[in-house]
Design a protein around this motif. Structure first.
Motif, PDB file in Angstrom:
ATOM      1  N   VAL A  13       0.900  -1.159   0.000  1.00 27.38           N
ATOM      2  CA  VAL A  13       0.000   0.000   0.000  1.00 27.38           C
ATOM      3  C   VAL A  13       0.934   1.203   0.000  1.00 27.38           C
ATOM      4  O   VAL A  13       1.516   1.539   1.032  1.00 27.38           O
ATOM      5  N   PRO A  19      -4.771   1.593  -5.481  1.00 28.26           N
ATOM      6  CA  PRO A  19      -5.066   0.261  -4.941  1.00 28.26           C
ATOM      7  C   PRO A  19      -3.807  -0.515  -4.553  1.00 28.26           C
ATOM      8  O   PRO A  19      -2.740  -0.349  -5.154  1.00 28.26           O
ATOM      9  N   ARG A  20      -3.956  -1.349  -3.549  1.00 31.19           N
ATOM     10  CA  ARG A  20      -2.877  -2.219  -3.079  1.00 31.19           C
ATOM     11  C   ARG A  20      -2.453  -3.187  -4.169  1.00 31.19           C
ATOM     12  O   ARG A  20      -3.250  -3.535  -5.055  1.00 31.19           O
ATOM     13  N   ARG A 423     -12.360  13.478   5.137  1.00 30.56           N
ATOM     14  CA  ARG A 423     -12.517  13.574   3.687  1.00 30.56           C
ATOM     15  C   ARG A 423     -12.281  14.981   3.172  1.00 30.56           C
ATOM     16  O   ARG A 423     -12.186  15.216   1.965  1.00 30.56           O
ATOM     17  N   VAL A 455     -10.798   1.409   9.635  1.00 27.30           N
ATOM     18  CA  VAL A 455     -10.666   0.550   8.465  1.00 27.30           C
ATOM     19  C   VAL A 455     -11.289  -0.818   8.720  1.00 27.30           C
ATOM     20  O   VAL A 455     -12.212  -1.245   8.021  1.00 27.30           O
ATOM     21  N   LYS A 456     -10.808  -1.514   9.734  1.00 27.88           N
ATOM     22  CA  LYS A 456     -11.202  -2.914   9.934  1.00 27.88           C
ATOM     23  C   LYS A 456     -12.568  -3.061  10.596  1.00 27.88           C
ATOM     24  O   LYS A 456     -13.431  -3.803  10.122  1.00 27.88           O
ATOM     25  N   ARG A 459     -15.232   0.100   8.841  1.00 26.83           N
ATOM     26  CA  ARG A 459     -15.185   0.245   7.382  1.00 26.83           C
ATOM     27  C   ARG A 459     -15.610   1.642   6.923  1.00 26.83           C
ATOM     28  O   ARG A 459     -16.343   1.807   5.937  1.00 26.83           O
ATOM     29  N   VAL A 461     -13.203   3.993   6.270  1.00 25.60           N
ATOM     30  CA  VAL A 461     -12.095   4.457   5.428  1.00 25.60           C
ATOM     31  C   VAL A 461     -11.434   3.221   4.834  1.00 25.60           C
ATOM     32  O   VAL A 461     -11.314   2.194   5.509  1.00 25.60           O
ATOM     33  N   THR A 462     -10.993   3.307   3.583  1.00 25.77           N
ATOM     34  CA  THR A 462     -10.267   2.181   2.996  1.00 25.77           C
ATOM     35  C   THR A 462      -8.850   2.139   3.567  1.00 25.77           C
ATOM     36  O   THR A 462      -8.329   3.159   4.057  1.00 25.77           O
ATOM     37  N   LEU A 463      -8.222   0.988   3.498  1.00 22.93           N
ATOM     38  CA  LEU A 463      -6.846   0.872   3.969  1.00 22.93           C
ATOM     39  C   LEU A 463      -5.934   1.802   3.178  1.00 22.93           C
ATOM     40  O   LEU A 463      -5.045   2.448   3.750  1.00 22.93           O
ATOM     41  N   GLU A 464      -6.157   1.891   1.868  1.00 25.48           N
ATOM     42  CA  GLU A 464      -5.325   2.759   1.038  1.00 25.48           C
ATOM     43  C   GLU A 464      -5.434   4.220   1.472  1.00 25.48           C
ATOM     44  O   GLU A 464      -4.438   4.935   1.540  1.00 25.48           O
ATOM     45  N   GLU A 465      -6.664   4.660   1.760  1.00 21.90           N
ATOM     46  CA  GLU A 465      -6.855   6.044   2.174  1.00 21.90           C
ATOM     47  C   GLU A 465      -6.288   6.285   3.573  1.00 21.90           C
ATOM     48  O   GLU A 465      -5.713   7.349   3.851  1.00 21.90           O
TER      49      GLU A 465
END
Length: 579
Positions: A13, A19-20, A423, A455-456, A459, A461-465
Motif C-alpha cells: 500500500v 489500490p494495493r 474527507r 478501516v477494519k 469500514r 475508510v479504505t486501507l489505502e486512504e
C-alpha cells in the motif's frame, strides 16, 4: 544489483491512495530502489507474506523535544509504525535557551506538556544555547527521524528575558526575535509555531510568553519562514475555545497571504474554507482517537481546568492529604465541580470535565474492590455524597494511590463525523501529542487505533486512504518531498504490519523516565517491522535491533545538504546581537 534489504511477497500500500498490489520492495542504502518483482537479494530478506508493506508514518504533532535525549527511539511511537516525528509544536521548544533560563524552560515544559520535572532535570544535557546547536546535539543519536519547529515561547524568553511574560516587545526585541527565527530556518527548522491562547499557563500559574504577543509580532517572526521558502507555520489562535473571531480570522488571512507558507491551525469549520478560498494553504489537525486516560491525585493534569483541584494536585503529598481533610478547602473543590471555570485570569480554560466518564480503575484495599469499574458519580450517589467528598474520602482511605480512568467513547454519529472531516482537503490526521501528557495518556497509538477502528471494524475508510492520510499527506504538508511513498528514489522509511492483528496490546503505567518516574505507555500489537532510512529499527512491535538510523531532517536546502554529510552553519549571532 545486490540489495541491502528486500521485503518480499507483501501487500504493498504505497501511500498514494492507489489500490494495493502484491509486490517486493528492494532497498539499497537509505533509499528504495525497486518496487515490483525482485529476483536478486544479497542482503537481509523479510518474507512479508500476509502482511501489509507501507510507508512509515509521519506524525506531525508531537512533543518529543526532551524525551529524544534519553529515548532516541521516541517510544511508544516507533512501536506503532511511526518513522518521522515533528517536534516543537504549540510554540514550545527547548531552544534557544541561555543557561540562566534553563530552569524556566524546564519547568514550563514540565507544566504545559505534563512531563515529569525530575525526568527533565536529569535527562536534558543542555549542551546548546542557540537553535542550530540544539539541532546538532539532537542529530548525534536518533532511532527515528525528527523534524523540529522553533517555538515562540523560547524565542521570546531568549530575546526579552522575564519581560517576555509582562509586556509587548520593543522594536529592537522584535528584530532580535526575527533574527533568531531566521537563523533557525537556515539551520533546518521545520518552521515556526505559536500559541496565543490562554489555554495553558506556566509552572507558577504565570502567563506563557507567546500569549503576550500580538499578531504584528507573529507576522514578523513568521515572515522569516516565508523568506526561507520552506516550512510551515503552526498557530493555536487566541480565541480558539469560544470560536475564532472575525478580527482574528483577518489576522490569520494576513499571515498566510504575507508569508505564502502553509498554515497548520488547530481549528475546524467554515474558517478553513475561507482561508483556502483566499489562496492560502491551511490545514487543521484532526484527532481520530477517543479520549481514554488514567489518572490519580498524586500527579495529573486532567483536572487542570478547575483552579482549586489544580492547586491541590501541585502540593506535596503530605500537604495534599491535609488539604483533602480541610472542610473549607473541600468547599472550594465542590464549587469547582459545580461551577466550571470560564475566567482566564483564574487559570487554564479547558472543556468541562465529564465526571460521568470518570470511573475507578484500580484500588489498593480489598474492601474497596467492588468500586472498580463504577463511575465516580455513581458511587457518590450510592454514598449520598457530593462527587468531591466521595472521591476524596476514597483516595484518603487508600493513601492517595487509587487509580481512575477517564474514558469518553465515541458514538456512531461522532465516528461518522470524524470520517467526514477526514474527507476534507483541509484535514491533517494527527494530534498524538507523543512525548507529552504521559502523566495521563500516551497518544502514540493513534495510528494503530485509526487503522483498527476506521478501516477494519467500522469500514469508514479504505486501507489505502488510511495509509495516505498517515504518510503521504503529512509528509507533503510538512515539506518532506522524498518521504511518504513507496517509490524508487524515496527514503526507505517503511512499516510492515498484520492488517488483521493490528491494534493496541495494552495501556498502562511503565517505568522508563530518568529518575525512575512512571509514565503512561501504549504497547502495540500486529506491527512486525519499523524500518528507518533502510535499517530495521524494531521487530515484533517493541524489540529494538540496536540500530540508530534516524536523522534530523533539515528542510532548508543548504542545511539539508549538510545534514547528510558536509555540515553547513550560518554565521553565528554576535554578542551585540544577542544583547
Amino acid at each position: 544489483m545486490a540489495y541491502d534489504l528486500v521485503i518480499k511477497n507483501g501487500l504493498v500500500v504505497d501511500g498514494s491512495g492507489l489500490p494495493r498490489t502484491r509486490a517486493d520492495v528492494a532497498v539499497k542504502g537509505s533509499r528504495i530502489v525497486a518496487v515490483g518483482k525482485v529476483t536478486e537479494t544479497g542482503g537481509h530478506v523479510i518474507d512479508a507474506e500476509g502482511l501489509v508493506v507501507a510507508p512509515g508514518i509521519v506524525d506531525v504533532h508531537t512533543h518529543y523535544d526532551a524525551q529524544l535525549f534519553w529515548d532516541p527511539l521516541a517510544t511508544c511511537s516507533c512501536w506503532h509504525g511511526v518513522t518521522t516525528v515533528v517536534t516543537g509544536n504549540c510554540g514550545y521548544t527547548l531552544a534557544p535557551c541561555r543557561p540562566e533560563d534553563r530552569d524556566y524552560l524546564t519547568r514550563t515544559f514540565a507544566k504545559v506538556e505534563g512531563i515529569s520535572l525530575r525526568a527533565l532535570e536529569q535527562g536534558l544535557p543542555w549542551t546548546w544555547v542557540g537553535f542550530p546547536e540544539f539541532l546538532d546535539t539532537l542529530d548525534r543519536r536518533l532511532g527515528i527521524n525528527v523534524v523540529p519547529y522553533i517555538g515562540h515561547t523560547a524565542v521570546r524568553r531568549f530575546a526579552m528575558g522575564e519581560a517576555s511574560i509582562e509586556r509587548a516587545a520593543t522594536a529592537d526585541e522584535l528584530l532580535h526575535m526575527q533574527r533568531i527565527v531566521r537563523e533557525a530556518m537556515e539551520a533546518g527548522a521545520a518552521g515556526f509555531t505559536t500559541s496565543l491562547s490562554p489555554l495553558a499557563v506556566g509552572w507558577y500559574e504565570e502567563p506563557l510568553p507567546s500569549t503576550l504577543a500580538d499578531y504584528d509580532e507573529v507576522f514578523e517572526l513568521a515572515s522569516a519562514v516565508g523568506e526561507s521558502g520552506v516550512g510551515t507555520i503552526g498557530i493555536l489562535p487566541r480565541t480558539v475555545l469560544q470560536g475564532v473571531t472575525p478580527d482574528e480570522r483577518q489576522e490569520i488571512l494576513r499571515l498566510g497571504a504575507g508569508t505564502r507558507r502553509p498554515l497548520i491551525l488547530q481549528i475546524t469549520g467554515r474558517m478553513l474554507e475561507d482561508v483556502s478560498q483566499a489562496g492560502i494553504a491551511a490545514y487543521t489537525l484532526i484527532n481520530a482517537r477517543p479520549l481514554d486516560r488514567v489518572f490519580n491525585l498524586l500527579r495529573t493534569s486532567v483536572l487542570d481546568g478547575m483552579p482549586n483541584w489544580r492547586a491541590l494536585i501541585a502540593k506535596p503529598r503530605e500537604e495534599k492529604a491535609v488539604l483533602m481533610r480541610d472542610e473549607s478547602f473541600r468547599a472550594a473543590l465542590r464549587h469547582d465541580i459545580d461551577h466550571p471555570n470560564i475566567d482566564p485570569e483564574r487559570g487554564e480554560l479547558v472543556r468541562p470535565f465529564k465526571w460521568e466518564a470518570a470511573s475507578v480503575l484500580r484500588v489498593r484495599r480489598d474492601e474497596n474492590r467492588l468500586l472498580e469499574g463504577q463511575s465516580i458519580p455513581a458511587f457518590a450517589r450510592k454514598q449520598n455524597k457530593h462527587i468531591a467528598d466521595a472521591l476524596l474520602d476514597l483516595v484518603l482511605e487508600e493513601d492517595l494511590e487509587t487509580q481512575f480512568r477517564y474514558s469518553v467513547p465515541w458514538s456512531p454519529e461522532r465516528r461518522q463525523e470524524i470520517a467526514a472531516q477526514l474527507r476534507s482537503p483541509y484535514a491533517l490526521l494527527g494530534t498524538s501529542d507523543g512525548g507529552a501528557h504521559l502523566d495521563r495518556d500516551d497518544g502514540a497509538e493513534y495510528s494503530s487505533l485509526f487503522i483498527r477502528q476506521f478501516v477494519k471494524e467500522h469500514r469508514l475508510v479504505t486501507l489505502e486512504e488510511a495509509v495516505r492520510l498517515l504518510t503521504f499527506v503529512p509528509a507533503s504538508v510538512i515539506g518532506l518531498w522524498d518521504r511518504g511513498l513507496l517509490r524508487p528514489g524515496y527514503a526507505a522509511d517503511i512499516m510492515v504490519f498484520d492488517p488483521d492483528g493490528l491494534g493496541v496490546a495494552s495501556k498502562d503505567w511503565v517505568s522508563s523516565l530518568p529518575g525512575g518516574d512512571m509514565r503512561f505507555g501504549a504497547l502495540s500489537q500486529g506491527f512486525k517491522y519499523t524500518i528507518v532510512n533502510g535499517q530495521i529499527l524494531t521487530t515484533d512491535g517493541e524489540r529494538h535491533t540496536g540500530a540508530f538510523p534516524g536523522r534530523v531532517l533539515r528542510l532548508h536546502p543548504r542545511s539539508a545538504a549538510g545534514s547528510s554529510g558536509k555540515q553547513w552553519r550560518r554565521r553565528p549571532v554576535t554578542r551585540r546581537e544577542k544583547r
